[in-house]
Scaffold this motif. Sequence first.
Motif, PDB file in Angstrom:
ATOM      1  N   ALA A 189      41.383  14.469  22.406  1.00  0.00           N
ATOM      2  CA  ALA A 189      41.436  15.935  22.407  1.00  0.00           C
ATOM      3  C   ALA A 189      42.319  16.453  21.267  1.00  0.00           C
ATOM      4  CB  ALA A 189      41.958  16.437  23.751  1.00  0.00           C
ATOM      5  N   VAL A 190      43.427  15.777  21.036  1.00  0.00           N
ATOM      6  CA  VAL A 190      44.310  16.163  19.927  1.00  0.00           C
ATOM      7  C   VAL A 190      43.570  16.030  18.598  1.00  0.00           C
ATOM      8  CG1 VAL A 190      46.421  15.579  18.675  1.00  0.00           C
ATOM      9  CG2 VAL A 190      46.400  15.496  21.176  1.00  0.00           C
ATOM     10  N   LEU A 191      42.856  14.925  18.435  1.00  0.00           N
ATOM     11  CA  LEU A 191      42.145  14.681  17.184  1.00  0.00           C
ATOM     12  C   LEU A 191      41.020  15.692  16.955  1.00  0.00           C
ATOM     13  CD1 LEU A 191      41.940  10.783  17.321  1.00  0.00           C
ATOM     14  CD2 LEU A 191      43.564  12.182  16.045  1.00  0.00           C
ATOM     15  N   ILE A 192      40.330  16.044  18.024  1.00  0.00           N
ATOM     16  CA  ILE A 192      39.253  17.028  17.898  1.00  0.00           C
ATOM     17  C   ILE A 192      39.806  18.381  17.463  1.00  0.00           C
ATOM     18  CG2 ILE A 192      37.560  18.384  19.208  1.00  0.00           C
ATOM     19  CD1 ILE A 192      36.899  15.868  20.760  1.00  0.00           C
ATOM     20  N   HIS A 193      40.959  18.748  18.004  1.00  0.00           N
ATOM     21  CA  HIS A 193      41.578  20.009  17.605  1.00  0.00           C
ATOM     22  C   HIS A 193      41.927  20.009  16.117  1.00  0.00           C
ATOM     23  CE1 HIS A 193      42.910  21.039  21.970  1.00  0.00           C
ATOM     24  NE2 HIS A 193      41.761  21.590  21.662  1.00  0.00           N
ATOM     25  N   LEU A 194      42.261  18.832  15.584  1.00  0.00           N
ATOM     26  CA  LEU A 194      42.655  18.739  14.183  1.00  0.00           C
ATOM     27  C   LEU A 194      41.464  18.605  13.234  1.00  0.00           C
ATOM     28  CD1 LEU A 194      45.691  16.288  14.470  1.00  0.00           C
ATOM     29  CD2 LEU A 194      45.792  18.743  14.026  1.00  0.00           C
ATOM     30  N   LEU A 195      40.439  17.822  13.639  1.00  0.00           N
ATOM     31  CA  LEU A 195      39.409  17.413  12.689  1.00  0.00           C
ATOM     32  C   LEU A 195      37.993  17.866  13.031  1.00  0.00           C
ATOM     33  CD1 LEU A 195      40.732  13.780  12.142  1.00  0.00           C
ATOM     34  CD2 LEU A 195      40.964  15.714  10.591  1.00  0.00           C
ATOM     35  N   GLY A 220      45.496   6.867  10.671  1.00  0.00           N
ATOM     36  CA  GLY A 220      44.800   6.361  11.844  1.00  0.00           C
ATOM     37  C   GLY A 220      45.673   5.633  12.854  1.00  0.00           C
ATOM     38  N   GLU A 221      46.992   5.808  12.779  1.00  0.00           N
ATOM     39  CA  GLU A 221      47.857   5.144  13.771  1.00  0.00           C
ATOM     40  C   GLU A 221      47.797   5.911  15.094  1.00  0.00           C
ATOM     41  OE1 GLU A 221      49.396   2.275  13.900  1.00  0.00           O
ATOM     42  OE2 GLU A 221      48.527   1.758  11.971  1.00  0.00           O
ATOM     43  N   PHE A 222      46.636   5.884  15.682  1.00  0.00           N
ATOM     44  CA  PHE A 222      46.331   6.603  16.922  1.00  0.00           C
ATOM     45  C   PHE A 222      47.206   6.132  18.076  1.00  0.00           C
ATOM     46  CE2 PHE A 222      42.917   7.316  20.333  1.00  0.00           C
ATOM     47  CZ  PHE A 222      43.161   8.677  20.418  1.00  0.00           C
ATOM     48  N   SER A 223      47.465   4.826  18.122  1.00  0.00           N
ATOM     49  CA  SER A 223      48.243   4.241  19.220  1.00  0.00           C
ATOM     50  C   SER A 223      49.592   4.906  19.415  1.00  0.00           C
ATOM     51  CB  SER A 223      48.481   2.750  18.970  1.00  0.00           C
ATOM     52  OG  SER A 223      47.433   1.954  19.461  1.00  0.00           O
ATOM     53  N   HIS A 224      50.145   5.434  18.328  1.00  0.00           N
ATOM     54  CA  HIS A 224      51.545   5.841  18.371  1.00  0.00           C
ATOM     55  C   HIS A 224      51.746   7.353  18.405  1.00  0.00           C
ATOM     56  CE1 HIS A 224      52.236   1.651  17.998  1.00  0.00           C
ATOM     57  NE2 HIS A 224      51.582   1.598  16.859  1.00  0.00           N
ATOM     58  N   ILE A 225      50.705   8.073  18.848  1.00  0.00           N
ATOM     59  CA  ILE A 225      50.888   9.492  19.142  1.00  0.00           C
ATOM     60  C   ILE A 225      51.712   9.594  20.424  1.00  0.00           C
ATOM     61  CG2 ILE A 225      49.726  11.641  19.791  1.00  0.00           C
ATOM     62  CD1 ILE A 225      47.320  10.738  18.198  1.00  0.00           C
ATOM     63  N   PRO A 226      52.847  10.291  20.411  1.00  0.00           N
ATOM     64  CA  PRO A 226      53.709  10.364  21.609  1.00  0.00           C
ATOM     65  C   PRO A 226      53.188  11.382  22.617  1.00  0.00           C
ATOM     66  CG  PRO A 226      54.720  11.567  19.800  1.00  0.00           C
ATOM     67  CD  PRO A 226      53.464  10.977  19.250  1.00  0.00           C
ATOM     68  N   LEU A 227      52.392  10.917  23.582  1.00  0.00           N
ATOM     69  CA  LEU A 227      51.741  11.817  24.531  1.00  0.00           C
ATOM     70  C   LEU A 227      52.344  11.806  25.925  1.00  0.00           C
ATOM     71  CD1 LEU A 227      47.891  11.502  23.826  1.00  0.00           C
ATOM     72  CD2 LEU A 227      49.396  13.413  23.323  1.00  0.00           C
ATOM     73  N   PHE A 228      53.168  10.802  26.231  1.00  0.00           N
ATOM     74  CA  PHE A 228      53.608  10.634  27.614  1.00  0.00           C
ATOM     75  C   PHE A 228      55.135  10.577  27.717  1.00  0.00           C
ATOM     76  CE2 PHE A 228      49.497   8.556  27.007  1.00  0.00           C
ATOM     77  CZ  PHE A 228      48.725   9.237  27.928  1.00  0.00           C
ATOM     78  N   LEU A 229      55.633  11.147  28.801  1.00  0.00           N
ATOM     79  CA  LEU A 229      57.068  11.059  29.104  1.00  0.00           C
ATOM     80  C   LEU A 229      57.275   9.991  30.167  1.00  0.00           C
ATOM     81  CD1 LEU A 229      57.837  14.899  29.239  1.00  0.00           C
ATOM     82  CD2 LEU A 229      58.294  13.316  27.345  1.00  0.00           C
ATOM     83  N   ASN A 230      56.825   8.761  29.846  1.00  0.00           N
ATOM     84  CA  ASN A 230      56.859   7.695  30.840  1.00  0.00           C
ATOM     85  C   ASN A 230      58.015   6.717  30.662  1.00  0.00           C
ATOM     86  OD1 ASN A 230      56.045   6.296  28.554  1.00  0.00           O
ATOM     87  ND2 ASN A 230      53.947   5.959  29.247  1.00  0.00           N
ATOM     88  N   LYS A 251      42.750  12.141  26.308  1.00  0.00           N
ATOM     89  CA  LYS A 251      43.824  13.085  25.973  1.00  0.00           C
ATOM     90  C   LYS A 251      44.183  12.978  24.497  1.00  0.00           C
ATOM     91  CE  LYS A 251      47.261  13.769  28.812  1.00  0.00           C
ATOM     92  NZ  LYS A 251      48.424  13.540  29.734  1.00  0.00           N
ATOM     93  N   GLY A 252      44.210  11.735  24.005  1.00  0.00           N
ATOM     94  CA  GLY A 252      44.483  11.545  22.585  1.00  0.00           C
ATOM     95  C   GLY A 252      43.354  12.063  21.721  1.00  0.00           C
TER      96      GLY A 252
END
Length: 410
Positions: free
Chosen positions: A321-327, A232-242, A318-319
């Motif tokens: 969406a990733v989880l929905i694709h997985l679960l 559940g470490e949702f915060s640390h999904i690398p989604l941005f090139l910021n 956006k995050g």
Amino acid sequence: MTEKKKLSRNKILKELYFQDSLSCADLCFKIDKSFPVTAKLLEDLLSHNLVVESGYAASTGGRRPLTYTLQKDVMYLVSVAMDQFVTKIAVMDMENNFVSPIEKIVLPLPDNPEALQVLVEKIQYVMDKSGISKEKFVGVGIGMPGFVDVKKGVNYTHLQLPNYKSITRHISEKIKVPVFIDNDSSLVALAELRFGAARGVSNAMVINIAWGIGLGLILNGELFRGHEGFAGEFSHIPLFLNGKLCSCGKTGCLETETSLLLIVEQAKEGIKAGRISKLSSLQGDDLEQDFDAIIEAVKSGDQFAIELFSKAGYNIGKGVAVLIHLLNPKTIVLSGRGSAAGQIWQAPIQQALNEHCIYRLYESTNIEISTLGKQAELIGAAALVMENYEHIPGMKIHPFPKQPDHLKVK
């Protein structure tokens, strides 16, 4: 009382805590005992005033069954909700009512070697202040940020003891009451599963919108913690090139574009830059107070405040969406402190799902706003104690006033 009988008795108390009221037949199924055995256990609990009759359930075609509920004021739970900066401690009864004002203390966790000692002292202070005798406390549940190993009682991020010794054992030895710890977002999810928007839902994701962005996973009707409890470490999904540095030491994590801490910082920067807003100024030294002020601005229709939440909500989406694709969950619950913003989150999250998620996967997924809100972690911490209640060593039936001998389970 034999250990086997004590275990069954404790299972009944645990089930009644989570279900509010149940019939003898219901309890037979839940504790896997025969009707006569369960009825005898209930009579024992009635005689000790731990359980009371709560009326008759609706008929299912035959005689209406008598239901039972916990006596709310014979056992108590100490609930502790921690974030990186503030800790809240409460004493709760068996109906999750706060029996005294919530104790709030400023307790920074990062780089604070005194934090554990302060926590122990404050827990003891709250228990003493309550005026409740120690034998009535079932245990202490503590939610905290970081990588928490529930089984070992260790937090690898905060409140560390030398050689990663058990935090739970350390605190329990000091206050003489059983102690349990878990990740804050896992306990928010536990609260939603047992008492909130995810109750009765087999597969759900609970987003803990706080100073970071946490996640609790409910799979097949149970809280999923992962192999070592770190799921559940949702915060640390690398989604941005910021290029923004995250608290974990990496860059571009979801947290860097979504957290409530970011919203407060952006609000201050906007006001300083001359943005027109009802937020003419923020205190600067009280994050909770500043965030509450931004929430009030959102509810009053302040365009700048709404813009901040819309941007963060889109990035959360956006995050998600990733989880929905997985679960492929049935329900997404927006919980924690940030859920106080209410419906403002739903539109930008939905927009992100429209753009970044396959329609067939999310079309039947519901986005729900928690009704537990900022108290979810406190409720989850109390629930953590009761999740473990049947296995707490040394639990005894307390000598509370007995009910009349003629009371029998019907």
